[in-house]
Design an enzyme around this catalytic site. Structure first.
Site, PDB file in Angstrom:
ATOM      1  N   TYR A 140       0.829  -1.207   0.000  1.00  0.00           N
ATOM      2  CA  TYR A 140       0.000   0.000   0.000  1.00  0.00           C
ATOM      3  C   TYR A 140       0.865   1.260   0.000  1.00  0.00           C
ATOM      4  O   TYR A 140       1.802   1.388   0.793  1.00  0.00           O
ATOM      5  CB  TYR A 140      -0.928   0.024   1.229  1.00  0.00           C
ATOM      6  CG  TYR A 140      -1.605   1.376   1.402  1.00  0.00           C
ATOM      7  CD1 TYR A 140      -2.649   1.752   0.568  1.00  0.00           C
ATOM      8  CD2 TYR A 140      -1.154   2.295   2.349  1.00  0.00           C
ATOM      9  CE1 TYR A 140      -3.250   2.997   0.679  1.00  0.00           C
ATOM     10  CE2 TYR A 140      -1.739   3.539   2.475  1.00  0.00           C
ATOM     11  CZ  TYR A 140      -2.795   3.888   1.642  1.00  0.00           C
ATOM     12  OH  TYR A 140      -3.367   5.127   1.766  1.00  0.00           O
ATOM     13  N   ASN A 195       2.839  10.566   6.844  1.00  0.00           N
ATOM     14  CA  ASN A 195       1.811   9.743   7.470  1.00  0.00           C
ATOM     15  C   ASN A 195       2.103   9.614   8.965  1.00  0.00           C
ATOM     16  O   ASN A 195       2.735   8.666   9.413  1.00  0.00           O
ATOM     17  CB  ASN A 195       1.770   8.373   6.798  1.00  0.00           C
ATOM     18  CG  ASN A 195       0.414   7.713   6.913  1.00  0.00           C
ATOM     19  OD1 ASN A 195       0.277   6.520   6.746  1.00  0.00           O
ATOM     20  ND2 ASN A 195      -0.621   8.485   7.207  1.00  0.00           N
ATOM     21  N   ARG A 212     -10.504  29.501  48.894  1.00  0.00           N
ATOM     22  CA  ARG A 212     -10.498  28.350  49.794  1.00  0.00           C
ATOM     23  C   ARG A 212     -10.334  27.028  49.048  1.00  0.00           C
ATOM     24  O   ARG A 212      -9.745  26.071  49.568  1.00  0.00           O
ATOM     25  CB  ARG A 212     -11.805  28.337  50.577  1.00  0.00           C
ATOM     26  CG  ARG A 212     -11.800  27.340  51.720  1.00  0.00           C
ATOM     27  CD  ARG A 212     -13.088  27.221  52.513  1.00  0.00           C
ATOM     28  NE  ARG A 212     -14.149  28.130  52.189  1.00  0.00           N
ATOM     29  CZ  ARG A 212     -15.449  27.798  52.279  1.00  0.00           C
ATOM     30  NH1 ARG A 212     -15.787  26.567  52.626  1.00  0.00           N
ATOM     31  NH2 ARG A 212     -16.379  28.683  52.008  1.00  0.00           N
TER      32      ARG A 212
END
Length: 501
Positions: free
Chosen positions: A54, A196, A282
């Protein structure tokens, strides 16, 4: 100048900060280089053996089933960069770009990306020669990697795009020539390996978390000075009291404030002046402590990501090249959204303390801390500015990661929007620095009107001097927007507060 070795495993957020700001250079660690060479050899062997990979000999995204002829493998990588470098918007800061570059180099140095040595070395050389690609800030959906931002960096490696060098913007090729570097000609997979990944969102995230750490200490210090200005009650910070709710960060904030206020003659005890302080004073250990919990979580996620491989496909050590989802930015998207909320709370409670300082019905001090109220407005509208900023933070704090818009013909049907989350987090951090600067200026003015400088604790008195170096006490109305902005920039970038802490 220090040289930091990139090995893909040990880089820290502090080191990235040094490199991004130009205080350190980088080099590829020898063992990492061995892994890079081995990874490249695996890619070339797979191609020689006729495998389909791929993004190497196929198209991208929805076009992944399109086979690419061997003669076009190089053109495929070149086309990828040109097609993906389509970002828009204001360019990212130079420090952010440098952070992205070092993160990408470190990820490639892990040896799972198939990059060639000469391509990786050129990226390192750009960092060390302070050649900074111009990277538009908008255009990444935070999945499939930060494709658009990283493509603008990669273009300079091939002599295209634009870069900044010594304050001047020029073509990528001109910048390379001026520093004696030669553009690379990308081979199979290298274009994809360069873009990527999650390095845009992570690069922004790292610089933002470093600023946020300083801001957390500033928030604690601002509370201290406000307490001294208003004669706050130290009893709420008692160690035994805080211990019954055993969150470590609550105890940490309480310990820090007791330490910083040690020796103060302005601090009171329960019942001496009033029985209780308002929540914004506080509850500082509980509110600030919760934001510190958020900070710790985000820092852990970023520390993991900066030494992670976020490519697709991954070149494994066993020779396989497998597609997965490591490019997906969801871990960082969620973390940056969380950081947005935590930092926004430092600003929210700070603005409420500023209101207590300037409101005569709450402080008992001169209205709006003016020297001649009525004739003068004092810090009335300064509080408006703080209110505006915290309101903007509330809008920005909406989580980007809950949104997803499918891309690439619905092949990429869930994305993270992590880069948007990171950009928003940085804006919230910068807004919050301005809010805290306003509180510090207001506390300084209140202390001036009370003539209480010599009654402060030694630590807070030292920090008061820093605040006044940016904005001296006001003896009449004065426009102090520039002073506020200068102090905010100092708070974001100076390590003085970390040393005090």
């Amino acid at each position: 100048m220090e040289v930091i070795q990139l090995d893909g495993h040990t880089l820290t957020t502090t080191q990235i900060d040094q490199i991004a700001k130009g205080y350190a250079q980088v080099a590829i660690a020898p063992r990492a280089l061995e892994r890079v060479l081995a990874s490249r050899a695996r890619i070339e062997k797979r191609l020689t053996d006729g495998h389909t990979i791929y993004g190497v000999n196929t198209g991208f995204g929805k076009l992944s089933d399109v086979q690419i002829a061997e003669k076009d493998n190089e053109l495929l990588q070149l086309n990828l960069l040109r097609a993906d470098a389509v970002g828009v918007g204001v360019p990212l800061d130079t420090a952010i770009v440098r952070s992205m570059m070092v993160l990408r180099a470190n990820a490639l140095a892990k040896g799972y990306s198939g990059i060639r040595q000469e391509t990786l070395q050129l990226l390192v050389d750009l960092i060390n020669n302070k050649v900074h690609p111009i990277v538009p800030s908008q255009g990444s959906v935070g999945a499939s990697g930060d494709l658009a931002p990283l493509s603008h960096i990669a273009l300079v490696l091939i002599g295209e795009g634009k870069a900044e060098l010594n304050g001047h913007v020029m073509s990528g090729q001109e910048a390379l020539t001026k520093v004696g570097l030669t553009a690379v000609r990308l081979q199979a997979k290298e274009g994809l390996a360069l873009i990527n990944g999650t390095q845009a969102m992570t690069g922004i995230g790292v610089m933002t978390i470093n600023e946020a750490e300083r801001l957390g200490y500033v928030a604690d210090m601002a509370a201290c000075l406000t307490m001294e200005a208003l004669q706050g009650i130290i009893s709420a910070f008692d160690a035994d009291l805080l211990a019954v709710r055993p969150h470590a960060e609550i105890a940490m904030v309480g310990d820090r404030i007791r330490k910083w206020l040690n020796g103060s003659q302005r601090i009171t005890t329960q019942g001496a002046v009033r029985m209780q302080d308002a929540y914004s004073i506080r509850c500082v250990p509980q509110v600030h402590g919760a934001s510190w919990q958020c900070f710790d979580y985000v820092q852990q996620r970023l520390q993991t990501e900066i030494n992670a491989t976020t490519d697709n496909p991954i070149v494994l050590e066993n020779g396989e090249v497998l597609s997965g989802g490591h490019f997906h930015g969801q871990p960082i998207a969620l973390a940056m959204d969380f950081l947005k909320v935590g930092v926004a709370e430092w600003a929210n409670i700070s603005e409420r303390r500023t209101e207590r300082l300037v409101n005569p019905q709450l402080s008992g001090l001169s209205p709006f801390l003016a020297t001649d109220p009525g004739l003068e407005c004092g810090l009335m509208v300064v509080q408006y500015v703080a209110a505006s900023l915290v309101s903007e933070n509330k809008v920005l704090a909406h989580p980007s990661s809950v949104d997803s818009i499918p891309t690439s013909g619905n092949q990429e049907d869930h994305v993270s929007m992590g880069t948007t989350a990171a950009r928003q987090a940085r804006q919230i951090v910068h807004n919050s620095a301005r809010v805290l600067a306003i509180e510090l200026i207001a506390a300084s003015q209140a202390i001036y009107l009370e003539r209480a400088e010599q009654q402060l604790a030694p630590t807070t008195r030292k920090y008061l001097e820093i605040v006044r170096s940016f904005c001296p006490p006001l003896r009449g109305d004065k426009a102090i927007g520039e002073e506020t902005e200068a102090l905010a920039n100092y708070l974001l970038n100076s390590n003085d507060i970390l040393a005090i802490g």
